[in-house]
Design an enzyme around this catalytic site. Structure first.
Site, mmCIF file in Angstrom:
data_model
loop_
_atom_site.group_PDB
_atom_site.id
_atom_site.type_symbol
_atom_site.label_atom_id
_atom_site.label_comp_id
_atom_site.label_asym_id
_atom_site.label_seq_id
_atom_site.Cartn_x
_atom_site.Cartn_y
_atom_site.Cartn_z
ATOM 1 N N ASP A 24 -49.042 33.538 -51.233
ATOM 2 C CA ASP A 24 -49.299 32.139 -51.565
ATOM 3 C C ASP A 24 -49.670 32.030 -53.039
ATOM 4 O O ASP A 24 -50.723 32.515 -53.454
ATOM 5 C CB ASP A 24 -50.444 31.630 -50.666
ATOM 6 C CG ASP A 24 -50.929 30.246 -51.077
ATOM 7 O OD1 ASP A 24 -50.142 29.498 -51.695
ATOM 8 O OD2 ASP A 24 -52.088 29.922 -50.754
ATOM 9 N N ASN A 26 -49.856 29.011 -54.882
ATOM 10 C CA ASN A 26 -50.512 27.783 -55.340
ATOM 11 C C ASN A 26 -51.780 27.443 -54.561
ATOM 12 O O ASN A 26 -52.293 26.329 -54.633
ATOM 13 C CB ASN A 26 -49.530 26.602 -55.327
ATOM 14 C CG ASN A 26 -49.140 26.210 -53.904
ATOM 15 O OD1 ASN A 26 -49.406 26.961 -52.963
ATOM 16 N ND2 ASN A 26 -48.524 25.059 -53.750
ATOM 17 N N ASP A 28 -52.613 26.978 -51.288
ATOM 18 C CA ASP A 28 -52.749 26.060 -50.154
ATOM 19 C C ASP A 28 -52.740 26.799 -48.813
ATOM 20 O O ASP A 28 -52.666 26.185 -47.754
ATOM 21 C CB ASP A 28 -51.662 24.978 -50.183
ATOM 22 C CG ASP A 28 -50.270 25.565 -50.034
ATOM 23 O OD1 ASP A 28 -50.134 26.809 -49.980
ATOM 24 O OD2 ASP A 28 -49.302 24.787 -49.960
ATOM 25 N N ASP A 32 -45.188 31.056 -50.471
ATOM 26 C CA ASP A 32 -44.191 30.180 -51.101
ATOM 27 C C ASP A 32 -43.259 30.968 -52.010
ATOM 28 O O ASP A 32 -43.418 32.179 -52.194
ATOM 29 C CB ASP A 32 -44.906 29.060 -51.878
ATOM 30 C CG ASP A 32 -46.095 29.601 -52.658
ATOM 31 O OD1 ASP A 32 -45.902 30.618 -53.353
ATOM 32 O OD2 ASP A 32 -47.211 29.041 -52.557
ATOM 33 N N ASP A 198 -28.416 33.354 -38.425
ATOM 34 C CA ASP A 198 -29.247 33.155 -37.252
ATOM 35 C C ASP A 198 -28.394 32.928 -35.997
ATOM 36 O O ASP A 198 -27.501 32.074 -36.006
ATOM 37 C CB ASP A 198 -30.118 31.910 -37.512
ATOM 38 C CG ASP A 198 -31.236 31.746 -36.513
ATOM 39 O OD1 ASP A 198 -32.097 32.637 -36.445
ATOM 40 O OD2 ASP A 198 -31.257 30.724 -35.797
ATOM 41 N N ASP A 312 -39.489 38.441 -35.469
ATOM 42 C CA ASP A 312 -39.505 38.048 -34.056
ATOM 43 C C ASP A 312 -40.090 39.129 -33.149
ATOM 44 O O ASP A 312 -40.141 38.945 -31.928
ATOM 45 C CB ASP A 312 -38.067 37.754 -33.571
ATOM 46 C CG ASP A 312 -37.489 36.497 -34.191
ATOM 47 O OD1 ASP A 312 -38.261 35.573 -34.500
ATOM 48 O OD2 ASP A 312 -36.257 36.448 -34.356
HETATM 49 C C1 GLC Z 1 -33.571 33.478 -34.257
HETATM 50 C C2 GLC Z 1 -34.720 33.587 -35.221
HETATM 51 C C3 GLC Z 1 -35.955 33.070 -34.558
HETATM 52 C C4 GLC Z 1 -35.731 31.620 -34.232
HETATM 53 C C5 GLC Z 1 -34.468 31.432 -33.398
HETATM 54 C C6 GLC Z 1 -34.039 30.013 -33.386
HETATM 55 O O1 GLC Z 1 -33.718 34.285 -33.164
HETATM 56 O O2 GLC Z 1 -34.851 34.905 -35.670
HETATM 57 O O3 GLC Z 1 -37.101 33.241 -35.336
HETATM 58 O O4 GLC Z 1 -36.828 31.111 -33.543
HETATM 59 O O5 GLC Z 1 -33.367 32.146 -33.900
HETATM 60 O O6 GLC Z 1 -33.553 29.640 -34.653
HETATM 61 CA CA CA Z 2 -48.480 27.895 -51.127
#
Ligand code: GLC
Ligand code: CA
Length: 531
Positions: A24, A26, A28, A32, A198, A312
């Protein structure tokens, strides 16, 4: 034999960044893009040459950015377009490639396309999603409940494999495909070097035949997106939950121009029974999975991904062996098993200094919708203690705690309380402390990546396994252009291991006392030799 493009990709070493939890800048409490810029020199020192940044696009953050409301803008929590421009420039100045996360299966329900789509059955966006008068399948959503949700506005159901606020896009609509061509072109022109894609195996579905992923048009759609001449140089890695050799080949073979490679997830279930229950296993089983997929990769000329961790899964070593007494040995043993094979190493933030899963005693310490829904769904059945125990073992939050750069109040991640609690073991396990130790996991990672960089045998070499399947260790050699490297990984028990060459010169070991190829190996000891 690979062509030039794939041979170049083989030299990549990718570091995965979960931006909310990385650094981080900045103050918060949320990581970022400027925080990533601050750490580029650190990443360079580690020895990586590409970063994959999890989604930092405009998003309501229901699923921490995987619910995107504008693909061509940055979420203010992470910064702005200037910041990403600077990040890409600064990365490129250091010879680091930048991969973005392309979420093509679904958008946020706050995306303009969905907001329009739900208004009526006859507008330019009506067919961007799956709309029906009745649910077409009995599919369950990933985090509980039906995958079909009713919209009062349109008086129809829409499909969402993930959260209710993440409607699935209808890729059978050519306009959707055209939109994604534009998104890929936009970022490619902006300077990114590729994408992590993804759940891209889900973009073709066949509702009538109950097929949720790898539908009839999957190869056509992926090739249509990435096989175009203007973007075919990009590196693409698919998050594809498919297990068979044929699909792997079709999705990733160089001449097919679909994906460059994909994550193969078979080993992700190592050490657990389902998501939330531990299952003690020997590293011999991990070895067998790896050698199987290596042989698939060699036989078919496929690029393979060498990864143990991501955002994940709880940190892999937490479930792979004895982290109480031998965290250093285990972490370095697993790094050696993966990163001396042929393929593209991926390192997830925090993995490089041996981060472990946390222990929390309240659901208030969790943030992931998956974890929170699970808690609510199973609280009654299992009771609070058991559900929390399960979440502490298997929740996705266990890879999402702020990176523990040091042991200070907020771990050098931020100046304020972060968005998610610091990992419960941050005083014991943090980068600073690791680097001060004689047994530094970070230093070992640096060494093994350096070794990869300096020895073409490890990048390109043929693989020959020297140990027998019944051995409780793994010895293999990698040969290239007349050179030979032998890798020896011992597992849980002590072993006498004979290296079948006389002139073995030690290149790297996790045992500081090892000087040569003498044959007594302690638990999780590894050694790499040049012959
Ligand atoms: C993939 C991502 C996961 C996300 C899912 C839905 O599995 O790695 O983090 O929640 O797709 O986009
Ligand atoms: Ca930040």
């Amino acid at each position: 034999m690979f062509g030039k493009k794939y041979n170049d990709f083989l030299k990549m070493v990718v570091y995965q960044i979960y931006p909310r939890s990385f650094k981080d800048a900045n103050g918060d409490g949320i990581g970022d893009l400027r925080g990533i810029i601050e750490k580029l020199d650190y990443l360079k020192e580690l020895g990586i040459n590409a970063i994959w940044i999890c989604p930092c696009f405009k998003s309501p953050q229901a699923d921490n950015g995987y619910d995107i409301s504008d693909y061509c803008d940055i979420d203010p929590e992470f910064g702005n377009m200037e910041d990403i421009k600077e990040l890409i420039n600064e990365a490129h100045n250091r010879d680091i490639k930048v991969l973005m996360d392309l979420v093509a299966n679904h958008t946020s329900s706050e995306h303009k396309w969905f907001k329009e789509s739900k208004k009526s059955k006859n507008n330019p966006y009506s067919d961007y999603y799956y709309w029906y008068d009745e649910p077409q399948t009995d599919w369950q959503a990933m985090w509980g409940g039906s995958a079909w949700e009713y919209s009062n506005e349109r008086n129809q159901y829409y499909l969402h494999h993930y959260d209710i606020t993440m409607p699935d896009l209808n890729w059978d609509n050519p306009k959707v495909r055209e939109e994604f061509n534009k998104i890929v072109d936009f970022w490619s022109n902006f300077g990114v070097d590729g994408f992590r894609c993804d759940v891209i195996h889900e973009i073709s579905k066949d509702l009538k035949n109950n097929i949720m992923s790898m539908g009839p048009h999957i190869h056509e759609y992926i090739n249509g997106l990435f096989g175009r001449p203007e973007v075919e140089h990009l590196f693409t890695v698919g998050e594809c939950w498919v297990w068979n050799e044929e699909s792997f080949c079709k999705l990733t073979k160089e001449e097919r121009k679909e994906l460059s490679t994909m994550f193969q997830f078979q080993h992700i279930s190592f050490g657990r029974d389902g998501k939330y229950t531990p299952k003690p296993q020997s590293l011999t089983e991990l070895r067998d999975i790896l050698s199987h997929w290596q042989s698939v990769s060699y036989k078919n000329d496929l690029l393979y991904t060498l990864f143990t961790d991501n955002h994940d899964q709880p940190y892999f070593i937490s479930r792979a062996g004895d982290t109480k007494n031998k965290r250093y040995e285990l972490a370095t043993c697993i790094a050696t098993m993966f990163y001396t094979l042929r393929g593209i190493p991926f390192i997830y933030q925090g993995q490089e200094f041996g981060s472990l899963a946390s222990e929390f005693d309240s659901i208030d310490d969790f943030r992931d919708i998956g974890a929170i829904n699970y808690y609510n769904d199973y609280l009654e059945e299992f009771g609070k203690e058991k559900v929390l125990q399960q979440l502490n073992f298997g929740s996705r939050d266990n890879a999402r705690h702020p990176v523990a750069w040091d042991g200070s109040e907020f771990n050098g991640f931020s100046d304020v309380e972060p968005w998610i609690p610091l990992s419960s073991n941050n005083k014991e396990i943090n980068l600073k402390k690791d680097c001060e130790s004689e047994k530094s996991i970070f230093k070992f990672y640096k060494s093994i990546l350096k070794l990869r960089k300096e020895n073409d045998e490890i990048v390109y070499g043929e693989l020959k396994i020297l140990s027998r399947p019944e051995d409780t260790y793994w010895v293999f050699e990698r040969s290239y252009n007349g050179g030979k490297i032998v890798v020896c990984c011992n597992f849980e028990e002590e072993n006498n291991i004979i290296i079948p060459y006389k002139n073995a010169k030690l290149l790297l070991s996790n045992n500081i006392d090892r000087k040569d190829a003498s044959n007594n190996y302690s638990a999780y000891e590894v050694a790499i030799y040049r012959i």
